[in-house]
Design an enzyme around this catalytic site. Structure first.
Site: not given
Length: 163
Positions: A17, A105
């Site tokens: 995630h 990221h």
């Protein structure tokens, strides 16, 4: 396994995630307020958007990384806007949040500074040099993290489509 006997801990596929805001330990009576903030932000966002993964790196430094990650070529602006909106909504609800800059990221491993982390980071950066993966970001999810014994698990408490 590194020379210090410790391992790089890779994130399980179901645990991947992109974190917009890490809150840390949260009192049970505050979870609904966080969920409401997620709903407000997701509801005010223009539809799903594409995220394109490109390249890799380490945090905080290559010699003793704590995390290995994949970078973004597309979608970083939209994720940043969501993170800013969510932070603002949480602050309005009374949260005191650290002022760390948002760096979009996808964390794929935790190394916590083990010696094997630096080598794994070098291999990851080389392997991801030509990486080009895309997916549609279509929802915001409030997760509860379950850490300790084994890989981290993430329990979805609220999932809200981007409208």
């Amino acid at each position: 396994l590194g020379p210090d006997g410790q391992r790089v801990r890779w994130v399980q596929m179901e645990g991947l995630h992109m974190t917009l805001r890490f809150l840390g330990p949260t009192r049970a009576d505050m979870v609904d307020a966080v969920g409401a903030a997620v709903e407000r932000c997701a509801g005010a966002t223009a539809g799903p958007f594409e995220i394109r993964i490109d390249g890799a790196g380490t945090f905080p430094e290559a010699n003793r990384p704590r995390a290995l990650w994949l970078g973004l070529r597309e979608g970083a602006l939209q994720l940043g806007q969501l993170a800013t909106a969510l932070t603002g909504s949480l602050v309005e609800a009374g949260w005191v949040l650290e002022e760390r800059a948002f760096r979009p990221h996808l964390t794929i491993a935790r190394t916590d500074g083990v010696h094997a982390g630096a080598e794994a980071g070098r291999h990851l950066v080389a392997a991801a040099a030509d990486l080009d993966l895309a997916f549609s970001a279509d929802r915001m999810v409030l997760y509860r993290s379950h850490l300790g014994r084994g890989p981290a698990r993430y329990e979805a408490l609220r999932s809200v489509p981007l409208r």
